[in-house]
Design a protein around this motif. Structure first.
Motif, PDB file in Angstrom:
ATOM      1  N   SER A   1       0.827  -1.206   0.000  1.00  0.00           N
ATOM      2  CA  SER A   1       0.000   0.000   0.000  1.00  0.00           C
ATOM      3  C   SER A   1       0.861   1.256   0.000  1.00  0.00           C
ATOM      4  N   VAL A   2       1.977   1.230   0.747  1.00  0.00           N
ATOM      5  CA  VAL A   2       2.886   2.379   0.763  1.00  0.00           C
ATOM      6  C   VAL A   2       3.470   2.611  -0.625  1.00  0.00           C
ATOM      7  N   THR A   3       3.836   1.532  -1.301  1.00  0.00           N
ATOM      8  CA  THR A   3       4.390   1.661  -2.649  1.00  0.00           C
ATOM      9  C   THR A   3       3.352   2.210  -3.620  1.00  0.00           C
ATOM     10  N   VAL A   4       2.125   1.703  -3.529  1.00  0.00           N
ATOM     11  CA  VAL A   4       1.041   2.182  -4.406  1.00  0.00           C
ATOM     12  C   VAL A   4       0.756   3.653  -4.126  1.00  0.00           C
ATOM     13  N   ALA A   5       0.680   4.011  -2.853  1.00  0.00           N
ATOM     14  CA  ALA A   5       0.428   5.410  -2.493  1.00  0.00           C
ATOM     15  C   ALA A   5       1.559   6.310  -2.981  1.00  0.00           C
ATOM     16  N   SER A   6       2.784   5.797  -2.931  1.00  0.00           N
ATOM     17  CA  SER A   6       3.928   6.565  -3.432  1.00  0.00           C
ATOM     18  C   SER A   6       3.788   6.834  -4.924  1.00  0.00           C
ATOM     19  N   PHE A   7       3.371   5.824  -5.662  1.00  0.00           N
ATOM     20  CA  PHE A   7       3.201   5.962  -7.115  1.00  0.00           C
ATOM     21  C   PHE A   7       2.172   7.044  -7.433  1.00  0.00           C
ATOM     22  N   VAL A   8       1.011   6.964  -6.795  1.00  0.00           N
ATOM     23  CA  VAL A   8      -0.062   7.915  -7.091  1.00  0.00           C
ATOM     24  C   VAL A   8       0.331   9.329  -6.666  1.00  0.00           C
ATOM     25  N   ALA A   9       0.926   9.455  -5.480  1.00  0.00           N
ATOM     26  CA  ALA A   9       1.305  10.781  -4.987  1.00  0.00           C
ATOM     27  C   ALA A   9       2.331  11.434  -5.903  1.00  0.00           C
ATOM     28  N   ALA A  10       3.322  10.671  -6.337  1.00  0.00           N
ATOM     29  CA  ALA A  10       4.337  11.220  -7.239  1.00  0.00           C
ATOM     30  C   ALA A  10       3.737  11.597  -8.583  1.00  0.00           C
ATOM     31  N   LEU A  11       2.837  10.765  -9.082  1.00  0.00           N
ATOM     32  CA  LEU A  11       2.190  11.025 -10.370  1.00  0.00           C
ATOM     33  C   LEU A  11       1.449  12.362 -10.354  1.00  0.00           C
ATOM     34  N   VAL A  12       0.717  12.614  -9.279  1.00  0.00           N
ATOM     35  CA  VAL A  12      -0.087  13.837  -9.195  1.00  0.00           C
ATOM     36  C   VAL A  12       0.783  15.070  -8.944  1.00  0.00           C
ATOM     37  N   SER A  13       1.904  14.885  -8.239  1.00  0.00           N
ATOM     38  CA  SER A  13       2.725  16.036  -7.855  1.00  0.00           C
ATOM     39  C   SER A  13       3.321  16.769  -9.048  1.00  0.00           C
ATOM     40  N   VAL A  14       3.589  16.064 -10.135  1.00  0.00           N
ATOM     41  CA  VAL A  14       4.246  16.700 -11.280  1.00  0.00           C
ATOM     42  C   VAL A  14       3.296  17.643 -12.034  1.00  0.00           C
ATOM     43  N   PRO A  15       2.100  17.203 -12.461  1.00  0.00           N
ATOM     44  CA  PRO A  15       1.186  18.182 -13.072  1.00  0.00           C
ATOM     45  C   PRO A  15       0.770  19.274 -12.104  1.00  0.00           C
ATOM     46  N   ALA A  16       0.783  18.982 -10.788  1.00  0.00           N
ATOM     47  CA  ALA A  16       0.487  20.044  -9.814  1.00  0.00           C
ATOM     48  C   ALA A  16       1.554  21.134  -9.892  1.00  0.00           C
ATOM     49  N   ALA A  17       2.810  20.720 -10.025  1.00  0.00           N
ATOM     50  CA  ALA A  17       3.893  21.699 -10.170  1.00  0.00           C
ATOM     51  C   ALA A  17       3.768  22.453 -11.490  1.00  0.00           C
ATOM     52  N   ALA A  18       3.350  21.760 -12.543  1.00  0.00           N
ATOM     53  CA  ALA A  18       3.146  22.416 -13.838  1.00  0.00           C
ATOM     54  C   ALA A  18       2.034  23.463 -13.740  1.00  0.00           C
ATOM     55  N   LEU A  19       0.980  23.121 -13.012  1.00  0.00           N
ATOM     56  CA  LEU A  19      -0.112  24.071 -12.811  1.00  0.00           C
ATOM     57  C   LEU A  19       0.361  25.271 -11.996  1.00  0.00           C
ATOM     58  N   ALA A  20       1.186  25.023 -10.980  1.00  0.00           N
ATOM     59  CA  ALA A  20       1.709  26.119 -10.162  1.00  0.00           C
ATOM     60  C   ALA A  20       2.562  27.064 -11.010  1.00  0.00           C
ATOM     61  N   PHE A  21       3.404  26.499 -11.894  1.00  0.00           N
ATOM     62  CA  PHE A  21       4.199  27.360 -12.777  1.00  0.00           C
ATOM     63  C   PHE A  21       3.284  28.189 -13.673  1.00  0.00           C
ATOM     64  N   THR A  22       2.247  27.552 -14.202  1.00  0.00           N
ATOM     65  CA  THR A  22       1.319  28.269 -15.080  1.00  0.00           C
ATOM     66  C   THR A  22       0.681  29.445 -14.354  1.00  0.00           C
TER      67      THR A  22
END
Length: 353
Positions: free
Chosen positions: A138-159
């Motif tokens: 579960s920790v590994t799965v949660a890590s995958f999802v959290a990392a996946l979302v963090s990148v477009p979130a950073a892209a949105l913040a730059f925008t």
């Protein structure tokens, strides 16, 4: 996603600098709670590992590449406050030594790549860990999802930052669509790297993963029809000498891996522009980009000046970068850990009768 000088105007850059400074100050205090005998030696290594993996651009679409941001990985391994500091150390080393990311844009880059990614990733990670079964998977799965979302979130913040203080007149809607679209793809690579790394550490030393603390459930006994905790079923303490040897083994393994990635594997990284560079070129937001103040640095563009062999030059620059980052990071976290020890010492503790 390293923003160069000239993309964002001076007032916005100044405000993000204040935000970044405030976040670092808060993180320094928060890191005192997170850093202990397990995470303190690991934190400097995490910063060096992020530096090394950021040199490995991977292709994500025609003519575009991406690389690890590292906020999710750092937050899960050593804690969110320490994670902000890890990525900030990396960005500082990159900007000063390697002319990667503008110096006037350092506040923008720390806000975007260190703060946003770490906060978004760790908040989502904690929510998923609470909702999922309490297992290592579960920790590994949660890590995958959290990392996946963090990148477009950073892209949105730059925008959003570009919408507020961009130096060229372009359609912000087109920038947002392009930035988020390409960074969703980059996020898949980020998620894979993060999940693989977290999973590898959990498999060897789950107690070293900050986000996995408290993972083990106590044994339950049924008493009078109700489930209660069985006495004495907590994890057995690890003898101090054995723990020290295990810490040392993990640290050495991580450092060797970082040196190999930066010094050898990085030569085979994609040469295509990363997501921000590609969008900036396509949408014209790089028209007022300025040359880096340290463009003549001996290590600029991740190569050693006056060494003509590209493989040797890039590899040596990567090794130097890992070495400098692990030393700088370890010094910061050692100082924070020492401050925590001083705050907790008997001489600083008041006793009320």
């Amino acid at each position: 996603m390293h923003v160069p000088d000239g993309f964002i105007n001076a007032p916005t850059s100044a405000v993000t600098g204040v935000v970044a400074a405030g976040a670092i100050a808060v993180s320094l205090r928060g890191a005192r709670r997170e850093l202990d005998e397990r995470t303190a030696p690991l934190a400097g290594l995490v910063a060096a590992f992020i530096f090394a993996v950021q040199m490995l651009n991977f292709p994500v679409a025609a003519g575009t590449s991406g690389h690890l941001l590292g906020g999710a990985l750092a937050a899960i391994l050593v804690g969110p406050c320490t994670g902000v500091l890890c990525v900030s150390v990396v960005l500082l080393m990159q900007g000063i030594l390697f002319a990667d990311g503008g110096l006037t844009a350092l506040g923008v880059n720390i806000t975007d790549m260190a703060i946003v990614t770490t906060v978004v990733a760790y908040a989502l990670f904690r929510g998923l860990v609470k909702a999922l079964p309490r297992t290592r998977r579960s920790v590994t799965v949660a890590s995958f999802v959290a990392a996946l979302v963090s990148v477009p979130a950073a892209a949105l913040a730059f925008t959003l930052l570009y919408w507020i203080g961009g130096t060229t007149d372009v359609s912000i809607g087109k920038v947002a669509t392009a930035m988020i679209g390409v960074h969703v793809l980059i996020g898949i690579g980020e998620a894979a790297i993060t999940a693989l790394t977290v999973g590898a550490v959990i498999a060897v030393r789950p107690d070293l993963v900050y986000g996995a603390r408290g993972l083990r459930q106590r044994l339950k006994l049924r008493v009078n029809g109700e489930l209660v905790d069985a006495p004495g079923t907590g994890p057995a303490p690890v003898p101090a000498p054995a723990a020290a040897r295990s810490h040392r083994k993990v640290w050495i393994t991580g450092l060797v891996a970082s040196l190999l990635l930066a010094g050898f594997v990085s030569f085979y990284a994609s040469a295509n522009p990363d997501g921000l560079e590609k969008v900036a070129s396509d949408k014209g937001i790089d028209e007022k980009a300025k040359e880096h103040a340290n463009a003549d640095s001996p290590l600029a563009d991740y190569g050693v000046k006056d060494i003509t062999n590209a493989r040797v030059s890039g590899g040596l620059a990567g090794v130097i970068g890992v070495g400098v980052t692990v030393v700088a990071g370890s010094a910061v976290f050692w100082a924070v850990r020492r401050r925590r020890s001083e705050d907790a010492s008997p001489t600083n503790t008041e006793t009320t009768v």
